[in-house]
Write an enzyme that holds these catalytic residues in place. Structure first.
Site, PDB file in Angstrom:
ATOM      1  N   HIS A  66      38.098  56.754  51.422  1.00  0.00           N
ATOM      2  CA  HIS A  66      38.874  57.711  51.771  1.00  0.00           C
ATOM      3  C   HIS A  66      40.308  57.374  51.850  1.00  0.00           C
ATOM      4  CE1 HIS A  66      38.343  55.586  55.526  1.00  0.00           C
ATOM      5  NE2 HIS A  66      39.469  56.268  56.145  1.00  0.00           N
ATOM      6  N   HIS A  76      43.008  57.462  53.928  1.00  0.00           N
ATOM      7  CA  HIS A  76      43.777  56.907  54.962  1.00  0.00           C
ATOM      8  C   HIS A  76      44.520  55.500  54.579  1.00  0.00           C
ATOM      9  CE1 HIS A  76      41.603  59.168  58.410  1.00  0.00           C
ATOM     10  NE2 HIS A  76      42.500  59.911  57.796  1.00  0.00           N
ATOM     11  N   ASP A  94      45.116  52.823  55.414  1.00  0.00           N
ATOM     12  CA  ASP A  94      44.383  51.329  55.895  1.00  0.00           C
ATOM     13  C   ASP A  94      43.065  51.355  55.192  1.00  0.00           C
ATOM     14  OD1 ASP A  94      43.235  53.402  57.694  1.00  0.00           O
ATOM     15  OD2 ASP A  94      41.928  51.562  58.345  1.00  0.00           O
ATOM     16  N   HIS A  95      43.186  52.139  53.964  1.00  0.00           N
ATOM     17  CA  HIS A  95      42.014  51.912  53.113  1.00  0.00           C
ATOM     18  C   HIS A  95      42.519  52.061  51.469  1.00  0.00           C
ATOM     19  CE1 HIS A  95      38.884  52.196  56.165  1.00  0.00           C
ATOM     20  NE2 HIS A  95      39.738  52.890  56.813  1.00  0.00           N
ATOM     21  N   HIS A 126      34.871  62.234  59.095  1.00  0.00           N
ATOM     22  CA  HIS A 126      36.275  61.455  59.434  1.00  0.00           C
ATOM     23  C   HIS A 126      37.177  61.906  58.628  1.00  0.00           C
ATOM     24  CE1 HIS A 126      38.731  57.916  60.593  1.00  0.00           C
ATOM     25  NE2 HIS A 126      38.867  57.753  59.379  1.00  0.00           N
ATOM     26  N   ASP A 182      34.923  54.583  57.054  1.00  0.00           N
ATOM     27  CA  ASP A 182      35.071  54.809  58.706  1.00  0.00           C
ATOM     28  C   ASP A 182      34.197  55.967  58.982  1.00  0.00           C
ATOM     29  OD1 ASP A 182      36.897  53.052  58.502  1.00  0.00           O
ATOM     30  OD2 ASP A 182      38.656  54.763  58.887  1.00  0.00           O
ATOM     31  N   HIS A 227      35.830  48.569  59.986  1.00  0.00           N
ATOM     32  CA  HIS A 227      36.465  48.160  61.096  1.00  0.00           C
ATOM     33  C   HIS A 227      35.590  47.199  61.832  1.00  0.00           C
ATOM     34  CE1 HIS A 227      40.373  50.401  60.538  1.00  0.00           C
ATOM     35  NE2 HIS A 227      39.441  51.229  59.922  1.00  0.00           N
TER      36      HIS A 227
HETATM   37 FE    FE Z   1      40.108  52.954  58.732  1.00  0.00          FE
HETATM   38 ZN    ZN Z   2      39.922  56.315  58.419  1.00  0.00          ZN
END
Ligand code: FE
Ligand code: ZN
Length: 238
Positions: free
Chosen positions: A53, A55, A57-58, A111, A130, A168
Site C-alpha cells: 500500500h 503509506h 513507511d511502505h 487499512h 498492514d 509491524h
Molecule cells: Fe505501516
Molecule cells: Zn499503513
C-alpha cells in the site's frame, strides 16, 4: 527463501528470493538505505519491489532502491497513482511470475482502499502489509469495517499453515487489547505468553500463521463486519 529484519521503529523488512532464478524482491520499502545494507550483507541484488500500500513507511524507499538496482516495482492496480515508481500493476487475483514462483495479489481493502497482500504458495507464505497483525489488524484509515471483514475472510481462506508476514511488530500492544476482548480464550492466553517470551529476548513475533490467528485474533474471529467494526473502535480507544 524469506528473510526478515527490523526496519525503522517497528516495521519489518522482508526479502524474498526465488533460488532457481536468483530473483530477489523486497516487500515494501520502509527504509531504502537499510534495505540496501541488508541486501549487501547477504550478497543479494534486488530485482523487484512488491508494494502492499501507499503509506510512507511502505513505499518510502521505492525510488532510492529503483535507482540503485533498476528494480521493477509491482503494486496493486487500485493504488497505481499513489505508489512511487510503479511499473507493473496487478488486480485482485492476478498472478505475477517471479522465476519459478507464482505470486498472487489479493486485494485487501480496509487499512487503505488499494491495500493488497501477496500470497506465495511455493513458500507457504503471505505478506499482508498492514491488514493483519499478530493478534490485531490495521486501522481503518480509508476502508469500512465491511471491507476489512471481506479482506480478513479472503486471508482466512488460505491454508492454515500459511505463514503470515505482518509489516509491524505491534504484537504486545495487540495482545494486551485482545485479552480484554476474549478473556476466556486459552489459545489467546498461551499466544500472549509466547509473544512476551519472544519479545523479552528481542525476537520477532512475526511470522504468525493463518491457523494461529483464527484461534487468537479477535478481528479474524469476528463473525460479522459490524462486530469487527466495534472491536476496531474499541482498540482505537484502548
Ligand atoms: Fe505501516
Ligand atoms: Zn499503513
Amino acid at each position: 527463501m524469506i528473510t526478515l529484519f527490523p526496519c525503522l521503529n517497528d516495521n519489518y523488512g522482508f526479502l524474498l528470493v526465488e533460488p532457481e532464478s536468483g530473483l530477489c524482491a523486497t516487500i515494501d520499502t520502509p527504509d531504502g538505505e537499510h534495505i540496501a545494507k541488508e541486501l549487501e550483507r547477504r550478497g543479494l541484488t534486488l530485482t523487484h519491489i512488491l508494494n502492499t500500500h501507499h503509506h510512507y513507511d511502505h513505499v518510502g524507499g521505492n525510488l532510492f532502491l529503483k535507482e540503485k538496482y533498476g528494480a521493477t516495482i509491482v503494486g496493486p492496480k487500485a493504488d497505481a497513482k499513489r505508489i512511487p515508481g510503479i511499473d507493473i500493476t496487478l488486480a485482485d487475483g492476478e498472478v505475477f511470475k517471479f522465476g519459478a514462483y507464482d505470486i498472487h495479489l489479493i486485494h485487501t481493502p480496509g487499512h487503505t482502499l488499494g491495500h493488497c497482500a501477496y500470497y506465495v504458495p511455493d513458500e507457504h507464505s503471505v505478506f499482508v502489509g498492514d491488514t493483519v497483525f499478530t493478534m490485531g489488524c490495521g486501522r481503518l484509515f480509508e476502508g469500512t469495517p465491511a471491507q476489512m471483514f471481506g479482506s480478513m475472510a479472503k486471508l482466512a481462506s488460505l491454508p492454515g499453515d500459511t505463514k503470515v508476514y505482518c509489516a509491524h511488530e505491534y504484537t504486545l500492544s495487540n495482545a494486551a487489547f485482545a485479552v480484554t476482548e476474549e478473556p476466556d480464550n486459552l489459545d489467546l492466553r498461551a499466544a500472549v505468553e509466547a509473544a512476551k517470551a519472544l519479545r523479552a529476548k528481542g525476537l520477532p513475533t512475526v511470522p504468525t500463521t493463518i491457523a494461529q490467528e483464527l484461534l487468537t485474533n479477535p478481528f479474524m474471529r469476528a463473525k460479522t463486519a459490524k462486530k469487527l467494526g466495534e472491536i476496531r473502535t474499541a482498540k482505537d480507544n484502548f
